[in-house]
Design a protein around this motif. Sequence first.
Motif, PDB file in Angstrom:
ATOM      1  N   ALA A  60     -24.438 -44.179  -7.577  1.00  0.00           N
ATOM      2  CA  ALA A  60     -25.086 -45.068  -7.884  1.00  0.00           C
ATOM      3  C   ALA A  60     -24.495 -46.361  -7.804  1.00  0.00           C
ATOM      4  O   ALA A  60     -25.012 -47.504  -7.459  1.00  0.00           O
ATOM      5  CB  ALA A  60     -25.498 -44.960  -9.408  1.00  0.00           C
ATOM      6  N   LYS A  61     -23.219 -46.433  -7.932  1.00  0.00           N
ATOM      7  CA  LYS A  61     -22.269 -47.658  -7.645  1.00  0.00           C
ATOM      8  C   LYS A  61     -22.483 -48.065  -6.218  1.00  0.00           C
ATOM      9  O   LYS A  61     -22.465 -49.053  -6.000  1.00  0.00           O
ATOM     10  CB  LYS A  61     -21.057 -47.374  -8.122  1.00  0.00           C
ATOM     11  N   LYS A  62     -21.950 -47.007  -5.534  1.00  0.00           N
ATOM     12  CA  LYS A  62     -22.158 -47.211  -4.059  1.00  0.00           C
ATOM     13  C   LYS A  62     -23.375 -47.725  -3.420  1.00  0.00           C
ATOM     14  O   LYS A  62     -23.326 -48.568  -2.453  1.00  0.00           O
ATOM     15  CB  LYS A  62     -21.810 -45.851  -3.295  1.00  0.00           C
ATOM     16  N   LEU A  63     -24.334 -47.266  -4.086  1.00  0.00           N
ATOM     17  CA  LEU A  63     -25.758 -47.711  -3.531  1.00  0.00           C
ATOM     18  C   LEU A  63     -26.106 -49.367  -3.907  1.00  0.00           C
ATOM     19  O   LEU A  63     -27.183 -49.654  -3.824  1.00  0.00           O
ATOM     20  CB  LEU A  63     -26.995 -46.749  -4.252  1.00  0.00           C
ATOM     21  N   GLY A  64     -25.064 -49.675  -4.773  1.00  0.00           N
ATOM     22  CA  GLY A  64     -25.538 -50.914  -5.387  1.00  0.00           C
ATOM     23  C   GLY A  64     -26.031 -51.349  -6.752  1.00  0.00           C
ATOM     24  O   GLY A  64     -26.513 -52.238  -7.352  1.00  0.00           O
ATOM     25  N   HIS A  65     -26.432 -49.989  -7.319  1.00  0.00           N
ATOM     26  CA  HIS A  65     -27.142 -50.068  -8.598  1.00  0.00           C
ATOM     27  C   HIS A  65     -26.356 -50.605  -9.573  1.00  0.00           C
ATOM     28  O   HIS A  65     -25.095 -50.665  -9.598  1.00  0.00           O
ATOM     29  CB  HIS A  65     -27.659 -48.793  -9.128  1.00  0.00           C
ATOM     30  N   LYS A  66     -26.704 -51.457 -10.670  1.00  0.00           N
ATOM     31  CA  LYS A  66     -26.025 -52.156 -11.622  1.00  0.00           C
ATOM     32  C   LYS A  66     -25.863 -51.404 -12.860  1.00  0.00           C
ATOM     33  O   LYS A  66     -24.920 -51.640 -13.686  1.00  0.00           O
ATOM     34  CB  LYS A  66     -26.649 -53.510 -11.928  1.00  0.00           C
ATOM     35  N   SER A  67     -26.794 -50.678 -13.494  1.00  0.00           N
ATOM     36  CA  SER A  67     -26.659 -49.936 -14.795  1.00  0.00           C
ATOM     37  C   SER A  67     -27.498 -48.781 -14.979  1.00  0.00           C
ATOM     38  O   SER A  67     -28.130 -48.431 -13.901  1.00  0.00           O
ATOM     39  CB  SER A  67     -26.991 -51.228 -15.802  1.00  0.00           C
ATOM     40  N   VAL A  68     -26.999 -47.891 -15.890  1.00  0.00           N
ATOM     41  CA  VAL A  68     -27.681 -46.523 -16.175  1.00  0.00           C
ATOM     42  C   VAL A  68     -28.010 -46.546 -17.635  1.00  0.00           C
ATOM     43  O   VAL A  68     -27.391 -47.024 -18.497  1.00  0.00           O
ATOM     44  CB  VAL A  68     -26.792 -45.393 -15.794  1.00  0.00           C
ATOM     45  N   ILE A  69     -29.315 -46.073 -17.980  1.00  0.00           N
ATOM     46  CA  ILE A  69     -29.533 -45.962 -19.317  1.00  0.00           C
ATOM     47  C   ILE A  69     -29.863 -44.338 -19.525  1.00  0.00           C
ATOM     48  O   ILE A  69     -30.476 -43.741 -18.553  1.00  0.00           O
ATOM     49  CB  ILE A  69     -31.143 -46.574 -19.190  1.00  0.00           C
ATOM     50  N   VAL A  70     -29.558 -43.926 -20.795  1.00  0.00           N
ATOM     51  CA  VAL A  70     -29.780 -42.586 -21.086  1.00  0.00           C
ATOM     52  C   VAL A  70     -30.286 -42.470 -22.327  1.00  0.00           C
ATOM     53  O   VAL A  70     -29.507 -43.246 -23.375  1.00  0.00           O
ATOM     54  CB  VAL A  70     -28.267 -41.797 -20.672  1.00  0.00           C
ATOM     55  N   LEU A  71     -31.038 -41.406 -22.769  1.00  0.00           N
ATOM     56  CA  LEU A  71     -31.299 -41.091 -23.982  1.00  0.00           C
ATOM     57  C   LEU A  71     -30.868 -39.618 -24.206  1.00  0.00           C
ATOM     58  O   LEU A  71     -31.480 -38.620 -23.407  1.00  0.00           O
ATOM     59  CB  LEU A  71     -32.951 -41.064 -24.317  1.00  0.00           C
ATOM     60  N   GLY A  72     -29.907 -39.499 -25.089  1.00  0.00           N
ATOM     61  CA  GLY A  72     -29.144 -38.129 -25.277  1.00  0.00           C
ATOM     62  C   GLY A  72     -28.140 -38.137 -26.345  1.00  0.00           C
ATOM     63  O   GLY A  72     -28.009 -38.965 -27.189  1.00  0.00           O
ATOM     64  N   HIS A  73     -27.461 -37.154 -26.293  1.00  0.00           N
ATOM     65  CA  HIS A  73     -26.319 -36.904 -27.465  1.00  0.00           C
ATOM     66  C   HIS A  73     -25.291 -37.849 -27.551  1.00  0.00           C
ATOM     67  O   HIS A  73     -24.570 -38.091 -26.484  1.00  0.00           O
ATOM     68  CB  HIS A  73     -25.710 -35.439 -27.012  1.00  0.00           C
TER      69      HIS A  73
END
Length: 182
Positions: free
Chosen positions: A110-123
């Motif tokens: 995801a970093k390599k592709l240039g995305h800026k952030s990730v959201i997760v709903l989880g433990h």
Amino acid sequence: MNIIVRQETEQDYELAEDIVERAFRNEEFSDHTEHILISRLRKSDAFIPELCLVAEIEGHPVGHIMLTRLSIVNDKRTYDSLALAPVSVLPEHQRIGIGGMMIKESIKIAKKLGHKSVIVLGHGNYYPKFGFMPASRWGIKPPFDVPDESFMALELEDYALTGTQGIVVYGEEFLIQQMNEV
Ligand SMILES: CC(C)(COP(=O)(O)OP(=O)(O)OC[C@H]1O[C@@H](n2cnc3c(N)ncnc32)[C@H](O)[C@@H]1OP(=O)(O)O)[C@@H](O)C(=O)NCCC(=O)NCCS
């Protein structure tokens, strides 16, 4: 033991859905439709093939992870981000690091592709080891009621989320699923 993480191909679709179904089968919080969710997400605009991965042990797929597009929206603007979900490891292969390998590899891509952030709903005790923090610290809110520590975000660049406030908007496929699980 030779474990690799690689991009999912069309040949994996059926097996991947089986892995997801079996991983969630005994999870109480689940509505047991995650395997249908991945199939719907693959056909949606949110799908990013490079961020749909399988983990293999000696050539046999045992794990699956998917990161898809989502938006963070406020009254002034919309920010692009990613949803990490679902992540699945066959019960007989859990707790040997495969989930962690897939999460780390997907973050790297995801970093390599240039995305800026990730959201997760989880433990809330699992994702912080990969750098996730409660999304509330940036003023990022879920579109439904969940415990604060379960709704998390990760910056893929320093300060990538600074000033990003708003409500997370999942694709339709996703929202139905998440609401069932809360
Ligand atoms: C969550 C999941 C993907 C983790 O995969 P994994 O390969 O077992 O994870 P790793 O081996 O990298 O890490 C193991 C750690 O995960 C955490 N963990 C795993 N399952 C957990 C659970 N149900 N609740 C809380 N923590 C959990 C623990 O901290 C564990 O560490 P420990 O063995 O020291 O207790 C896997 O357990 C799974 O498929 N579960 C069913 C589906 C699911 O719940 N997906 C996540 C939705 S948020």
